[in-house]
Scaffold this motif. Sequence first.
Motif, mmCIF file in Angstrom:
data_model
loop_
_atom_site.group_PDB
_atom_site.id
_atom_site.type_symbol
_atom_site.label_atom_id
_atom_site.label_comp_id
_atom_site.label_asym_id
_atom_site.label_seq_id
_atom_site.Cartn_x
_atom_site.Cartn_y
_atom_site.Cartn_z
ATOM 1 N N UNK A 18 -12.393 7.351 -5.045
ATOM 2 C CA UNK A 18 -13.353 6.249 -5.326
ATOM 3 C C UNK A 18 -13.974 5.921 -3.825
ATOM 4 N N UNK A 19 -15.198 5.979 -3.565
ATOM 5 C CA UNK A 19 -15.749 5.747 -2.483
ATOM 6 C C UNK A 19 -16.302 4.387 -2.401
ATOM 7 N N UNK A 20 -16.999 3.990 -1.316
ATOM 8 C CA UNK A 20 -17.387 2.471 -1.243
ATOM 9 C C UNK A 20 -18.399 1.973 -2.617
ATOM 10 N N UNK A 21 -19.156 3.090 -2.853
ATOM 11 C CA UNK A 21 -20.012 2.806 -3.961
ATOM 12 C C UNK A 21 -19.330 2.829 -5.112
ATOM 13 N N UNK A 22 -18.000 3.051 -5.438
ATOM 14 C CA UNK A 22 -17.407 3.120 -6.775
ATOM 15 C C UNK A 22 -17.558 4.338 -7.525
ATOM 16 N N UNK A 23 -18.232 5.308 -7.012
ATOM 17 C CA UNK A 23 -18.340 6.690 -7.545
ATOM 18 C C UNK A 23 -17.167 7.625 -7.241
ATOM 19 N N UNK A 24 -16.697 8.454 -8.210
ATOM 20 C CA UNK A 24 -15.580 9.269 -7.805
ATOM 21 C C UNK A 24 -16.218 10.496 -7.145
ATOM 22 N N UNK A 25 -15.676 10.829 -5.861
ATOM 23 C CA UNK A 25 -15.714 12.022 -5.120
ATOM 24 C C UNK A 25 -14.745 13.021 -5.609
ATOM 25 N N UNK A 26 -15.312 14.198 -6.054
ATOM 26 C CA UNK A 26 -14.259 15.082 -6.673
ATOM 27 C C UNK A 26 -14.468 16.440 -5.847
ATOM 28 N N UNK A 27 -13.174 16.889 -5.727
ATOM 29 C CA UNK A 27 -12.928 18.462 -5.138
ATOM 30 C C UNK A 27 -13.129 19.322 -6.230
ATOM 31 N N UNK A 28 -14.410 20.080 -6.047
ATOM 32 C CA UNK A 28 -14.755 20.996 -7.288
ATOM 33 C C UNK A 28 -14.630 22.569 -6.850
ATOM 34 N N UNK A 29 -14.448 23.381 -7.617
ATOM 35 C CA UNK A 29 -14.326 24.733 -7.398
ATOM 36 C C UNK A 29 -15.708 25.373 -7.805
ATOM 37 N N UNK A 30 -16.157 26.475 -7.172
ATOM 38 C CA UNK A 30 -17.264 27.281 -7.154
ATOM 39 C C UNK A 30 -17.084 28.432 -8.167
ATOM 40 N N UNK A 31 -17.710 28.878 -9.253
ATOM 41 C CA UNK A 31 -17.426 29.882 -10.216
ATOM 42 C C UNK A 31 -18.600 30.715 -10.030
ATOM 43 N N UNK A 32 -18.449 31.900 -10.387
ATOM 44 C CA UNK A 32 -19.578 33.054 -10.392
ATOM 45 C C UNK A 32 -19.373 33.432 -11.661
ATOM 46 N N UNK A 33 -20.746 33.462 -12.331
ATOM 47 C CA UNK A 33 -20.819 34.210 -13.714
ATOM 48 C C UNK A 33 -20.801 35.730 -13.653
ATOM 49 N N UNK A 34 -19.913 36.146 -14.424
ATOM 50 C CA UNK A 34 -19.648 37.697 -14.822
ATOM 51 C C UNK A 34 -19.996 37.929 -16.012
ATOM 52 N N UNK A 35 -20.172 39.493 -16.313
ATOM 53 C CA UNK A 35 -20.450 40.009 -17.641
ATOM 54 C C UNK A 35 -19.163 39.687 -18.555
ATOM 55 N N UNK A 36 -17.948 39.480 -17.896
ATOM 56 C CA UNK A 36 -16.886 39.235 -18.950
ATOM 57 C C UNK A 36 -16.619 37.765 -18.853
ATOM 58 N N UNK A 37 -17.317 36.907 -18.182
ATOM 59 C CA UNK A 37 -17.177 35.263 -18.360
ATOM 60 C C UNK A 37 -17.418 34.859 -16.959
ATOM 61 N N UNK A 38 -16.353 34.249 -16.185
ATOM 62 C CA UNK A 38 -16.452 33.704 -14.770
ATOM 63 C C UNK A 38 -15.487 33.841 -13.940
ATOM 64 N N UNK A 39 -15.697 34.067 -12.634
ATOM 65 C CA UNK A 39 -14.568 34.077 -11.609
ATOM 66 C C UNK A 39 -14.618 33.198 -10.666
ATOM 67 N N UNK A 40 -13.482 32.599 -9.914
ATOM 68 C CA UNK A 40 -13.653 31.515 -8.874
ATOM 69 C C UNK A 40 -13.768 32.230 -7.516
ATOM 70 N N UNK A 41 -14.975 31.859 -6.980
ATOM 71 C CA UNK A 41 -15.243 32.310 -5.585
ATOM 72 C C UNK A 41 -14.937 31.234 -4.641
ATOM 73 N N UNK A 42 -14.624 30.084 -4.778
ATOM 74 C CA UNK A 42 -14.282 29.083 -4.038
ATOM 75 C C UNK A 42 -13.483 27.998 -4.445
ATOM 76 N N UNK A 43 -12.218 27.976 -4.230
ATOM 77 C CA UNK A 43 -11.185 27.317 -5.140
ATOM 78 C C UNK A 43 -11.524 25.793 -4.680
#
Length: 399
Positions: free
Chosen positions: A368-393
């Motif tokens: 939680x930052x000073x604003x009270x909003x949760x800062x989150x560590x997110x991954x980046x996914x790429x949409x594929x024909x079979x679903x998705x894959x993680x391109x940046x953990x």
Amino acid sequence: MAEQIYRPQARRSFLALGVGLAVLSLSACQLVPKAGPQRPPEPTGPETEAPETGPDRTEGLPQDLDRHRIAVLVPLTGANAGVGQSIANAANLALLDSGGDRIRITVYDTAKGVDTAANAALADGNRLFLGPLLSEDVRAAAPIAARSGVPVIAFSNDASVAGGGTYLMGFTPAQSISRVVRYARTQGVERFAALTPEGVYGRRAGQAMIDAVNRGGGRLIGMQSFDRGIPGLRSAIVKLNTQGTWDAIVIADSGRTAVTAAPTLRNGPSSGARILGTELWSTETGLGKTPGLRGAWYAAPSDTMFDQLRTRYRARYGGNPYRLASLGYDAVLLTVRVGKTWRFGRPFPEGELRDRIGFTGIDGAFRFGASGIAERALEVREVTAAGTKVVSPAAREFD
């Protein structure tokens, strides 16, 4: 004994414990089951205990000398009952998994009146609110809690309700837009555009887009809001096409909206542009069935731990949790962690929430930052024909 109680009027949680969900101990005592009514296909209610009565009771709850009272405020009836029940069930699982024998959770139904629920929670001696879920309910409950010095860890994604003792666990558009734009910049994307829906979410997404592009050193070529629906979306794309060409475009709405927009975008002057999305896409499957969306990127919390939670949840409650159930689980585990140093009879140590290192839960690292909003560590996914894959953990911890 870890305990969760449901109040008849209204009642209805973090993985910084150093172990994964799969190996968490089930050392908490089992609750005496008085199962609530089942409403398939919505999640089933967790075990509950009837409120106790007698001369040494407060509002039907036993006096606690060795447990902290925590209120979970979510809708258990009405249109959002399924989501609220799912959050409450996950909170119960977190209490069992963590062996939180220093905590008593009571659940309050905000759909029957958030003011009534909040005041009842205070009368029952609760020193921390987990929830509410809806932004309007947070606005109503927060000042009631603040007058008693009780912090609120809400599940809303409306950034405007944070601050003044109210903390936001929900996933905001700013988190995912900032992450996906930052990743796109590392891949050489310079010129950006955005489509944002009319309304509060769209306005916040638009401002997040401006901030993210400016921070990343890119250029925002154009941004257009749209009325939800095929005609409004197509009209917005036509207008956006007159503002120039771009390398990537953020569609700040659901995956369904992206599916609708993709063919029109692929036939425009920026036909080769990368399509980017928000955390809203993470709850939808089959995006790759639309050829125009293959290769699209979006940022979201990792599903690795949530998949394990889903398995545990299904085994216990006989149904699948809503994706937002993780917020209830993480909020309880956060409370259990802070509770290790929380002295009985004292206010909740709110300062512990602003730990710079942060915490780790089902949805990964957050703080939680000073604003009270949760800062989150997110991954980046790429949409594929079979679903998705993680391109940046997602990062495992904050710098």
